[in-house]
Design a protein around this motif. Structure first.
Motif, PDB file in Angstrom:
ATOM      1  N   TYR A 409     -34.210  12.898 -57.623  1.00 28.14           N
ATOM      2  CA  TYR A 409     -33.754  12.798 -56.238  1.00 28.14           C
ATOM      3  C   TYR A 409     -33.447  11.380 -55.765  1.00 28.14           C
ATOM      4  N   GLN A 410     -34.190  10.382 -56.303  1.00 30.23           N
ATOM      5  CA  GLN A 410     -34.254   9.083 -55.641  1.00 30.23           C
ATOM      6  C   GLN A 410     -32.902   8.405 -55.472  1.00 30.23           C
ATOM      7  N   GLY A 411     -32.082   8.375 -56.514  1.00 28.12           N
ATOM      8  CA  GLY A 411     -30.790   7.704 -56.410  1.00 28.12           C
ATOM      9  C   GLY A 411     -29.915   8.308 -55.327  1.00 28.12           C
ATOM     10  N   ASP A 412     -29.874   9.622 -55.240  1.00 28.81           N
ATOM     11  CA  ASP A 412     -29.056  10.297 -54.226  1.00 28.81           C
ATOM     12  C   ASP A 412     -29.565  10.008 -52.819  1.00 28.81           C
ATOM     13  N   ILE A 413     -30.885   9.948 -52.673  1.00 29.14           N
ATOM     14  CA  ILE A 413     -31.462   9.713 -51.343  1.00 29.14           C
ATOM     15  C   ILE A 413     -31.254   8.265 -50.907  1.00 29.14           C
ATOM     16  N   ILE A 414     -31.323   7.330 -51.841  1.00 25.41           N
ATOM     17  CA  ILE A 414     -31.008   5.932 -51.517  1.00 25.41           C
ATOM     18  C   ILE A 414     -29.584   5.839 -50.968  1.00 25.41           C
ATOM     19  N   LYS A 415     -28.666   6.490 -51.643  1.00 29.65           N
ATOM     20  CA  LYS A 415     -27.262   6.463 -51.229  1.00 29.65           C
ATOM     21  C   LYS A 415     -27.058   7.161 -49.888  1.00 29.65           C
ATOM     22  N   LYS A 416     -27.661   8.317 -49.704  1.00 36.93           N
ATOM     23  CA  LYS A 416     -27.452   9.131 -48.505  1.00 36.93           C
ATOM     24  C   LYS A 416     -27.967   8.454 -47.242  1.00 36.93           C
ATOM     25  N   PHE A 417     -29.119   7.769 -47.344  1.00 35.14           N
ATOM     26  CA  PHE A 417     -29.770   7.262 -46.131  1.00 35.14           C
ATOM     27  C   PHE A 417     -29.771   5.741 -46.013  1.00 35.14           C
ATOM     28  N   GLY A 418     -29.315   5.014 -47.014  1.00 36.20           N
ATOM     29  CA  GLY A 418     -29.295   3.556 -46.920  1.00 36.20           C
ATOM     30  C   GLY A 418     -30.647   2.909 -47.090  1.00 36.20           C
ATOM     31  N   ILE A 419     -31.530   3.544 -47.864  1.00 34.39           N
ATOM     32  CA  ILE A 419     -32.858   2.986 -48.122  1.00 34.39           C
ATOM     33  C   ILE A 419     -32.735   1.705 -48.947  1.00 34.39           C
ATOM     34  N   ARG A 420     -33.531   0.696 -48.616  1.00 28.13           N
ATOM     35  CA  ARG A 420     -33.433  -0.598 -49.277  1.00 28.13           C
ATOM     36  C   ARG A 420     -34.563  -0.874 -50.270  1.00 28.13           C
ATOM     37  N   ALA A 421     -35.690  -0.206 -50.098  1.00 21.13           N
ATOM     38  CA  ALA A 421     -36.799  -0.452 -51.028  1.00 21.13           C
ATOM     39  C   ALA A 421     -37.603   0.821 -51.218  1.00 21.13           C
ATOM     40  N   VAL A 422     -38.014   1.041 -52.448  1.00 22.18           N
ATOM     41  CA  VAL A 422     -38.877   2.160 -52.811  1.00 22.18           C
ATOM     42  C   VAL A 422     -40.126   1.578 -53.436  1.00 22.18           C
ATOM     43  N   ILE A 423     -41.281   1.995 -52.944  1.00 28.63           N
ATOM     44  CA  ILE A 423     -42.551   1.508 -53.473  1.00 28.63           C
ATOM     45  C   ILE A 423     -43.274   2.661 -54.172  1.00 28.63           C
ATOM     46  N   GLY A 424     -43.786   2.397 -55.355  1.00 28.36           N
ATOM     47  CA  GLY A 424     -44.560   3.402 -56.076  1.00 28.36           C
ATOM     48  C   GLY A 424     -45.279   2.737 -57.222  1.00 28.36           C
ATOM     49  N   LYS A 425     -45.555   3.519 -58.267  1.00 28.82           N
ATOM     50  CA  LYS A 425     -46.159   2.954 -59.469  1.00 28.82           C
ATOM     51  C   LYS A 425     -45.543   3.593 -60.706  1.00 28.82           C
ATOM     52  N   ALA A 441     -30.613  -1.937 -53.537  1.00 27.96           N
ATOM     53  CA  ALA A 441     -32.003  -1.570 -53.261  1.00 27.96           C
ATOM     54  C   ALA A 441     -32.876  -2.069 -54.404  1.00 27.96           C
ATOM     55  N   VAL A 442     -34.192  -2.047 -54.209  1.00 23.12           N
ATOM     56  CA  VAL A 442     -35.127  -2.464 -55.249  1.00 23.12           C
ATOM     57  C   VAL A 442     -36.268  -1.463 -55.353  1.00 23.12           C
ATOM     58  N   TYR A 443     -36.898  -1.473 -56.521  1.00 21.84           N
ATOM     59  CA  TYR A 443     -38.130  -0.715 -56.727  1.00 21.84           C
ATOM     60  C   TYR A 443     -39.277  -1.706 -56.788  1.00 21.84           C
ATOM     61  N   LEU A 444     -40.299  -1.453 -55.981  1.00 23.49           N
ATOM     62  CA  LEU A 444     -41.476  -2.316 -55.910  1.00 23.49           C
ATOM     63  C   LEU A 444     -42.676  -1.571 -56.472  1.00 23.49           C
ATOM     64  N   ASN A 445     -43.355  -2.181 -57.417  1.00 27.14           N
ATOM     65  CA  ASN A 445     -44.531  -1.557 -58.031  1.00 27.14           C
ATOM     66  C   ASN A 445     -45.788  -2.046 -57.336  1.00 27.14           C
ATOM     67  N   ALA A 446     -46.473  -1.123 -56.661  1.00 28.13           N
ATOM     68  CA  ALA A 446     -47.783  -1.425 -56.091  1.00 28.13           C
ATOM     69  C   ALA A 446     -48.845  -1.146 -57.159  1.00 28.13           C
ATOM     70  N   ILE A 447     -50.064  -1.547 -56.920  1.00 31.71           N
ATOM     71  CA  ILE A 447     -51.133  -1.402 -57.899  1.00 31.71           C
ATOM     72  C   ILE A 447     -51.736  -0.009 -57.771  1.00 31.71           C
ATOM     73  N   GLY A 448     -51.536   0.816 -58.801  1.00 28.30           N
ATOM     74  CA  GLY A 448     -52.011   2.189 -58.762  1.00 28.30           C
ATOM     75  C   GLY A 448     -53.514   2.265 -58.606  1.00 28.30           C
ATOM     76  N   GLY A 449     -53.965   3.147 -57.740  1.00 30.35           N
ATOM     77  CA  GLY A 449     -55.387   3.341 -57.507  1.00 30.35           C
ATOM     78  C   GLY A 449     -55.995   2.431 -56.465  1.00 30.35           C
ATOM     79  N   ALA A 450     -55.276   1.389 -56.043  1.00 34.48           N
ATOM     80  CA  ALA A 450     -55.841   0.409 -55.105  1.00 34.48           C
ATOM     81  C   ALA A 450     -55.735   0.918 -53.667  1.00 34.48           C
ATOM     82  N   ALA A 451     -56.368   2.046 -53.424  1.00 37.52           N
ATOM     83  CA  ALA A 451     -56.182   2.769 -52.161  1.00 37.52           C
ATOM     84  C   ALA A 451     -56.798   2.069 -50.968  1.00 37.52           C
ATOM     85  N   GLN A 452     -57.919   1.364 -51.170  1.00 41.57           N
ATOM     86  CA  GLN A 452     -58.538   0.640 -50.061  1.00 41.57           C
ATOM     87  C   GLN A 452     -57.805  -0.663 -49.785  1.00 41.57           C
ATOM     88  N   TYR A 453     -57.368  -1.314 -50.836  1.00 47.55           N
ATOM     89  CA  TYR A 453     -56.620  -2.568 -50.710  1.00 47.55           C
ATOM     90  C   TYR A 453     -55.380  -2.373 -49.845  1.00 47.55           C
TER      91      TYR A 453
END
Length: 517
Positions: A409-425, A441-453
């Protein structure tokens, strides 16, 4: 047993919020091996900080508290029906109090039960033993690492390793391939349990049972002892590293068990567990129901290293191997020009509003409009733990989920809505990478599991849509300050995840020749 329900509740809270001592020591050893100035070093520092925050806040270490799985040993004659009902009640209570995320979803309708109860949830296995005490063990294994479980049927042809036969060397190849295929999507550095033999069902059960072994124990079977040591050595030479960023530490523990099999079947089953290895157990008095002893050393007795470096805002900084990393502060909505100036390795600090979006939302947005303007927006692949009081909603845990599920889905949704950044792991695939370049747009990797941080970076819940999807799948609108993540896929066609995959595959292929003959 008047206290049994309360004892199980305390076990659930302890398991969710406080990593046991043997797991903490494994992570501390990884910190000693990893250069603190690298992306993996940053990840481990953030992980250590998150562990301490979860302990202090008595809140989930990771927002994905998984499928609660209990192993209960009871004396002969104990009333298992009553114990089962009280375990279910303890699960419901812990969920309502924000110690567990609402994770029980109807497989046909997609509706969330809201209390972690439903057909098959939680998983409870009862076994009798010849002791007077009751033993209850619990593992909380999140969906991201559960999705990286894998089972092999020997003989098999494995990419990079060639033929794996029905022998110890074939088993070796399967295990090494299992570590390789997980990459950073299961929140490496991880732990694996391996089951040799059985049928398809009991093989996986045996693999998961290995996760209840202590990290520092010794396998009594010489062949498996040697294999465990080999895997720990070679897996940490693959260069996958923490979060799949590259580095010296890919695996924190390997435990292998074996059982008999059918002549026609030879299964090797691998249960992959993330660094947030949440398992604990208690011995309970069978008369009073009170806790007499904790099975695993409680984490409060083991200190973790503090992060080596932090900027003025308290955010840990990252450095690319051999190069100083840039740190860029962005405020939403973000311009295309700002995004195209970013490169893999940059640390991005986000201020402003971001929106969570997981599987249900991405599927919905393919055919519907968004409830808010997403032009220049940030989508966070996250299913938070949320609690509501008279003042409104509060975020109790909010780390990233595995992004690759959204690849269709992600590529189509970036194009459809003009999203500039996606964060995940864990990164995303070729289709998303092409869309990043085409639309800026860019993909940003957050630290998986760091839920309190990451929960600490969320200052306000601005609103929520699609609550009918359930709390984890709803679209939460979050006001953030100082939210740090690393650019791992940029608008210039570069992907750190693809680079690490290629490099680790080359190292995997070097392990093709027989070792155990």
């Amino acid at each position: 047993m008047k206290s049994f329900l309360q004892s199980v509740y305390e076990l659930i809270v302890e398991t969710s919020t406080n990593l046991p001592g043997d797991v903490r020591r494994a992570i501390a050893r990884a910190q000693e091996r990893e250069d603190a100035a690298t992306r993996s070093g940053l990840s481990l520092s953030t992980i250590a900080r998150n562990i301490k925050m979860a302990e202090n806040n008595v809140s989930p270490i990771c927002q994905d508290t998984g499928m609660p799985t209990f192993i209960v040993h009871t004396p002969v004659g104990a009333n298992q029906l009553v114990m089962k009902e009280q375990i279910r009640e303890a699960i419901s209570r812990a969920t309502k109090e924000g110690k567990l995320r609402t994770n029980s979803v109807d497989s046909l309708t997609g509706s969330n039960s809201g209390d972690n109860l439903g057909p098959g949830t939680p998983v409870i296995h009862f076994e009798q033993w010849d002791k007077d005490m009751i033993e209850v063990r619990l593992v909380l294994k999140g969906g991201g690492c559960e999705n990286k479980n894998i089972q092999y049927s020997l003989p098999a042809e494995l990419e990079g390793l060639g033929k794996a036969g029905r022998d110890l060397d074939g088993i070796r190849k399967c295990i090494m391939h299992a570590v390789y295929q997980a990459q950073g999507q299961g929140c490496s550095a991880g732990f694996i349990g391996v089951g040799i033999g059985g049928d398809r069902t009991t093989g996986y059960e045996l693999a998961k049972q290995q996760l209840f072994r202590k990290v520092e124990d010794t396998n009594p079977i010489p062949e498996l002892y040697n294999l465990e040591n080999y895997v720990m050595d070679k897996a940490n030479q693959l260069g996958i590293g923490t979060m799949g960023f590259g580095g010296e530490v890919t695996l924190l523990g390997c435990k292998i068990g074996v059982m008999n099999r059918l002549p026609a079947s030879f299964f090797v089953s691998v249960a992959y567990n993330c660094w947030a290895f949440r398992r604990q157990g208690v011995l309970i008095d069978s008369t009073t129901g009170e806790i007499q002893e904790w099975v695993y050393e409680r984490g409060t007795e083991v200190e973790m290293q503090e992060p080596a470096a932090a900027d003025a805002n308290g955010q840990a900084r990252a450095a690319d191997t051999g190069n100083e990393s840039r740190q860029i502060v962005l405020t939403t909505p973000i311009t295309e020009e700002a995004i195209r100036s970013l490169c893999v390795g940059d640390v991005v600090i986000i201020n402003g509003e971001m929106h969570t979006g997981r599987d249900a939302l991405h599927k919905h947005l393919m055919d519907h409009d968004a409830p808010v303007d997403l032009n220049g927006a940030v989508i966070y692949h996250c299913g938070p733990v949320m609690l509501k009081d008279e003042e409104g909603w509060h975020v109790k845990a909010a780390g990233p989920t595995t992004s690759i599920r959204e690849e269709p889905y992600q590529g189509d949704i970036i194009k459809k809505f003009g999203i500039r950044a996606v964060i995940g792991k864990g990164g995303m695939g070729a289709k998303t990478l092409a869309a990043l370049g085409e639309h800026g747009a860019v993909y940003l990797n957050a630290i998986g599991g760091a839920a309190q941080y990451y929960a600490e970076c969320i200052k306000k819940v601005n609103g929520v849509d699609f609550m009918e999807f359930g709390i984890p799948e709803a679209m939460w609108h979050l006001q953030v300050e100082g939210f740090a993540a690393i650019v791992t896929m940029d608008a210039h066609g570069n992907s750190l995840h693809a680079d690490v995959d290629r490099g680790s595959f080359e190292k995997l292929a070097q392990l093709k020749e027989p070792v155990f003959v």
